[in-house]
Scaffold this motif. Structure first.
Motif, PDB file in Angstrom:
ATOM      1  N   TYR A  54      38.635  21.671   8.780  1.00 32.19           N
ATOM      2  CA  TYR A  54      39.049  22.777   9.639  1.00 32.19           C
ATOM      3  C   TYR A  54      39.326  22.247  11.038  1.00 32.19           C
ATOM      4  O   TYR A  54      38.744  21.246  11.457  1.00 32.19           O
ATOM      5  CB  TYR A  54      37.943  23.842   9.708  1.00 32.19           C
ATOM      6  CG  TYR A  54      37.671  24.474   8.381  1.00 32.19           C
ATOM      7  CD1 TYR A  54      38.397  25.583   7.957  1.00 32.19           C
ATOM      8  CD2 TYR A  54      36.713  23.944   7.527  1.00 32.19           C
ATOM      9  CE1 TYR A  54      38.168  26.157   6.722  1.00 32.19           C
ATOM     10  CE2 TYR A  54      36.474  24.496   6.289  1.00 32.19           C
ATOM     11  CZ  TYR A  54      37.202  25.612   5.881  1.00 32.19           C
ATOM     12  OH  TYR A  54      36.980  26.163   4.676  1.00 32.19           O
ATOM     13  N   CYS A  55      40.205  22.943  11.756  1.00 30.74           N
ATOM     14  CA  CYS A  55      40.520  22.536  13.135  1.00 30.74           C
ATOM     15  C   CYS A  55      39.292  22.764  14.022  1.00 30.74           C
ATOM     16  O   CYS A  55      38.683  23.837  13.968  1.00 30.74           O
ATOM     17  CB  CYS A  55      41.708  23.358  13.637  1.00 30.74           C
ATOM     18  SG  CYS A  55      42.077  23.106  15.362  1.00 30.74           S
ATOM     19  N   VAL A  56      38.947  21.754  14.817  1.00 29.55           N
ATOM     20  CA  VAL A  56      37.770  21.904  15.681  1.00 29.55           C
ATOM     21  C   VAL A  56      38.027  22.895  16.809  1.00 29.55           C
ATOM     22  O   VAL A  56      37.105  23.458  17.382  1.00 29.55           O
ATOM     23  CB  VAL A  56      37.327  20.552  16.303  1.00 29.55           C
ATOM     24  CG1 VAL A  56      36.699  19.647  15.263  1.00 29.55           C
ATOM     25  CG2 VAL A  56      38.493  19.883  17.012  1.00 29.55           C
ATOM     26  N   ASN A  57      39.300  23.104  17.111  1.00 34.03           N
ATOM     27  CA  ASN A  57      39.626  23.997  18.228  1.00 34.03           C
ATOM     28  C   ASN A  57      39.768  25.454  17.788  1.00 34.03           C
ATOM     29  O   ASN A  57      39.114  26.338  18.327  1.00 34.03           O
ATOM     30  CB  ASN A  57      40.903  23.503  18.893  1.00 34.03           C
ATOM     31  CG  ASN A  57      41.238  24.313  20.122  1.00 34.03           C
ATOM     32  OD1 ASN A  57      40.367  24.567  20.944  1.00 34.03           O
ATOM     33  ND2 ASN A  57      42.481  24.728  20.237  1.00 34.03           N
ATOM     34  N   CYS A  58      40.643  25.721  16.763  1.00 31.04           N
ATOM     35  CA  CYS A  58      40.916  27.124  16.411  1.00 31.04           C
ATOM     36  C   CYS A  58      40.329  27.525  15.063  1.00 31.04           C
ATOM     37  O   CYS A  58      40.369  28.694  14.696  1.00 31.04           O
ATOM     38  CB  CYS A  58      42.409  27.406  16.466  1.00 31.04           C
ATOM     39  SG  CYS A  58      43.337  26.590  15.179  1.00 31.04           S
ATOM     40  N   GLY A  59      39.824  26.572  14.295  1.00 29.73           N
ATOM     41  CA  GLY A  59      39.121  26.904  13.062  1.00 29.73           C
ATOM     42  C   GLY A  59      40.011  27.122  11.846  1.00 29.73           C
ATOM     43  O   GLY A  59      39.520  27.501  10.783  1.00 29.73           O
ATOM     44  N   VAL A  60      41.311  26.911  11.972  1.00 30.33           N
ATOM     45  CA  VAL A  60      42.201  27.126  10.832  1.00 30.33           C
ATOM     46  C   VAL A  60      41.984  26.013   9.797  1.00 30.33           C
ATOM     47  O   VAL A  60      41.640  24.885  10.144  1.00 30.33           O
ATOM     48  CB  VAL A  60      43.679  27.185  11.303  1.00 30.33           C
ATOM     49  CG1 VAL A  60      44.208  25.811  11.674  1.00 30.33           C
ATOM     50  CG2 VAL A  60      44.557  27.796  10.225  1.00 30.33           C
ATOM     51  N   GLU A  61      42.142  26.392   8.511  1.00 30.45           N
ATOM     52  CA  GLU A  61      41.940  25.406   7.453  1.00 30.45           C
ATOM     53  C   GLU A  61      43.112  24.416   7.455  1.00 30.45           C
ATOM     54  O   GLU A  61      44.257  24.806   7.627  1.00 30.45           O
ATOM     55  CB  GLU A  61      41.874  26.111   6.098  1.00 30.45           C
ATOM     56  CG  GLU A  61      41.380  25.211   4.997  1.00 30.45           C
ATOM     57  CD  GLU A  61      41.351  25.934   3.662  1.00 30.45           C
ATOM     58  OE1 GLU A  61      41.073  27.145   3.650  1.00 30.45           O
ATOM     59  OE2 GLU A  61      41.606  25.272   2.642  1.00 30.45           O
ATOM     60  N   GLU A  86      47.764  16.651  12.979  1.00 26.16           N
ATOM     61  CA  GLU A  86      47.368  17.575  14.041  1.00 26.16           C
ATOM     62  C   GLU A  86      47.443  19.001  13.526  1.00 26.16           C
ATOM     63  O   GLU A  86      48.129  19.288  12.538  1.00 26.16           O
ATOM     64  CB  GLU A  86      48.216  17.383  15.303  1.00 26.16           C
ATOM     65  CG  GLU A  86      49.692  17.579  15.124  1.00 26.16           C
ATOM     66  CD  GLU A  86      50.438  17.464  16.447  1.00 26.16           C
ATOM     67  OE1 GLU A  86      51.399  18.215  16.619  1.00 26.16           O
ATOM     68  OE2 GLU A  86      50.037  16.629  17.299  1.00 26.16           O
ATOM     69  N   CYS A  87      46.696  19.892  14.191  1.00 28.18           N
ATOM     70  CA  CYS A  87      46.641  21.288  13.743  1.00 28.18           C
ATOM     71  C   CYS A  87      48.020  21.930  13.917  1.00 28.18           C
ATOM     72  O   CYS A  87      48.612  21.840  14.995  1.00 28.18           O
ATOM     73  CB  CYS A  87      45.591  22.027  14.565  1.00 28.18           C
ATOM     74  SG  CYS A  87      45.633  23.802  14.314  1.00 28.18           S
ATOM     75  N   PRO A  88      48.555  22.597  12.876  1.00 24.50           N
ATOM     76  CA  PRO A  88      49.887  23.208  13.010  1.00 24.50           C
ATOM     77  C   PRO A  88      49.882  24.403  13.951  1.00 24.50           C
ATOM     78  O   PRO A  88      50.926  24.808  14.441  1.00 24.50           O
ATOM     79  CB  PRO A  88      50.232  23.637  11.580  1.00 24.50           C
ATOM     80  CG  PRO A  88      48.932  23.728  10.863  1.00 24.50           C
ATOM     81  CD  PRO A  88      47.983  22.774  11.523  1.00 24.50           C
ATOM     82  N   LEU A  89      48.707  24.969  14.222  1.00 24.51           N
ATOM     83  CA  LEU A  89      48.656  26.143  15.098  1.00 24.51           C
ATOM     84  C   LEU A  89      48.483  25.763  16.564  1.00 24.51           C
ATOM     85  O   LEU A  89      49.214  26.235  17.422  1.00 24.51           O
ATOM     86  CB  LEU A  89      47.476  27.048  14.696  1.00 24.51           C
ATOM     87  CG  LEU A  89      47.703  28.041  13.569  1.00 24.51           C
ATOM     88  CD1 LEU A  89      46.504  28.961  13.472  1.00 24.51           C
ATOM     89  CD2 LEU A  89      48.949  28.875  13.818  1.00 24.51           C
ATOM     90  N   CYS A  90      47.500  24.904  16.847  1.00 23.35           N
ATOM     91  CA  CYS A  90      47.207  24.643  18.255  1.00 23.35           C
ATOM     92  C   CYS A  90      47.462  23.189  18.652  1.00 23.35           C
ATOM     93  O   CYS A  90      47.186  22.804  19.794  1.00 23.35           O
ATOM     94  CB  CYS A  90      45.772  25.046  18.584  1.00 23.35           C
ATOM     95  SG  CYS A  90      44.563  24.022  17.750  1.00 23.35           S
ATOM     96  N   ASN A  91      47.978  22.401  17.701  1.00 25.72           N
ATOM     97  CA  ASN A  91      48.353  21.002  17.968  1.00 25.72           C
ATOM     98  C   ASN A  91      47.178  20.092  18.354  1.00 25.72           C
ATOM     99  O   ASN A  91      47.380  19.018  18.914  1.00 25.72           O
ATOM    100  CB  ASN A  91      49.429  20.908  19.054  1.00 25.72           C
ATOM    101  CG  ASN A  91      50.703  21.606  18.627  1.00 25.72           C
ATOM    102  OD1 ASN A  91      51.015  21.622  17.432  1.00 25.72           O
ATOM    103  ND2 ASN A  91      51.419  22.200  19.552  1.00 25.72           N
ATOM    104  N   THR A  92      45.950  20.511  18.084  1.00 20.28           N
ATOM    105  CA  THR A  92      44.800  19.643  18.349  1.00 20.28           C
ATOM    106  C   THR A  92      44.816  18.484  17.335  1.00 20.28           C
ATOM    107  O   THR A  92      44.983  18.736  16.143  1.00 20.28           O
ATOM    108  CB  THR A  92      43.493  20.445  18.193  1.00 20.28           C
ATOM    109  OG1 THR A  92      43.563  21.572  19.046  1.00 20.28           O
ATOM    110  CG2 THR A  92      42.271  19.603  18.546  1.00 20.28           C
ATOM    111  N   PRO A  93      44.661  17.246  17.797  1.00 26.21           N
ATOM    112  CA  PRO A  93      44.686  16.129  16.846  1.00 26.21           C
ATOM    113  C   PRO A  93      43.538  16.238  15.838  1.00 26.21           C
ATOM    114  O   PRO A  93      42.443  16.670  16.172  1.00 26.21           O
ATOM    115  CB  PRO A  93      44.507  14.898  17.735  1.00 26.21           C
ATOM    116  CG  PRO A  93      44.793  15.359  19.105  1.00 26.21           C
ATOM    117  CD  PRO A  93      44.500  16.818  19.177  1.00 26.21           C
TER     118      PRO A  93
HETATM  119 ZN    ZN Z   1      43.861  24.440  15.665  1.00 25.04          ZN
END
Ligand code: ZN
Length: 234
Positions: free
Chosen positions: A3-10, A17-24
């Motif tokens: 899961y993304c550490v920033n926004c929690g998306v699977e 990188e996260c497709p929603l918030c671009n967090t690596p």
């Molecule tokens: Zn994210």
């Protein structure tokens, strides 16, 4: 599963990188491992948009074929009346209506409204060959089409002259409706040889005058106008 550490998306395992918030995305355990193959195709398989020209050719071919086959059928098989003229007239109207959207979009609005009105008038005139009398066309059909064309022409003109809003557009509509009804009733009475007098259109006229007074009041009072706009979201 990660899961993304920033926004929690699977996240899919292959993502960097996260497709929603671009967090690596970083998994400390897999730092030295090769990333998985991406689950998405490398190339976008989108269908090419239809070109206007192709659509125009399709419309022209379909309408011409419809008109031509009906004309042949009328002349060779079902020849008791000239019914195919109604089909030909309809095809002509559809072609004229589609023209600005499909063939030539730079045409001014007033020009294609005029063309639309003219095509409807031609259609009605063709119908007179089927009804075998053209009295209704000259006395009601043509005047009504002409009136509606003029009414439609008023809108692009209003848009050019004034700051065009939904409220001023509504005011124009509620001024045109009673005028149309009154003229229509008088035209019908003229055709039937009755005295010039209005009955049902007087009801429409009264209702529309009340609506017009309300609209003019709203339009001239700025606070009222803003309140209506705020509440109706326009
Ligand atoms: Zn994210």
């Amino acid at each position: 599963m990660s899961y993304c550490v920033n926004c929690g998306v699977e996240l899919d395992r292959s993502l960097k990188e996260c497709p929603l918030c671009n967090t690596p995305v970083m998994n400390p355990r897999e730092l030295n491992m090769e990333p998985d193959a991406s689950p998405y195709p490398a190339r976008k398989g989108q269908v090419e948009a239809v070109k206007r020209k192709d659509l125009g050719i399709l419309i022209t071919v379909v309408l011409t074929a419809t008109a031509a086959t009906c004309l042949l059928l009328n002349l060779l098989v079902f020849n008791a009346s000239l019914w195919s003229l109604i089909v030909i007239g309809s095809c002509l109207c559809l072609f004229v209506f589609a023209f600005p959207a499909v063939f030539y979009s730079k045409m001014p609005v007033s020009a294609y409204l005029l063309a639309d009105g003219a095509s409807v008038a031609v259609f009605l005139y063709l119908v007179t060959f089927v009804t075998r009398t053209d009295r209704w066309f000259w006395q009601i059909g043509l005047p009504v089409v002409a009136m509606l064309t003029i009414f439609a022409e008023i809108f692009p003109l209003l848009g050019r002259l004034l700051h065009f809003t939904i409220l001023s557009c509504a005011l124009a509509v509620f001024m045109e409706i009673p005028l149309f009804c009154v003229v229509l009733e008088l035209l019908i009475r003229h055709m039937l040889g009755q005295p010039y007098f209005i009955t049902w259109s007087a009801v429409v006229l009264t209702v529309c005058i009340i609506i017009d007074i309300a609209l003019v009041t709203i339009l001239t009072k700025k606070r009222l106008r803003n309140e209506v706009r705020r509440r109706l979201h326009f």
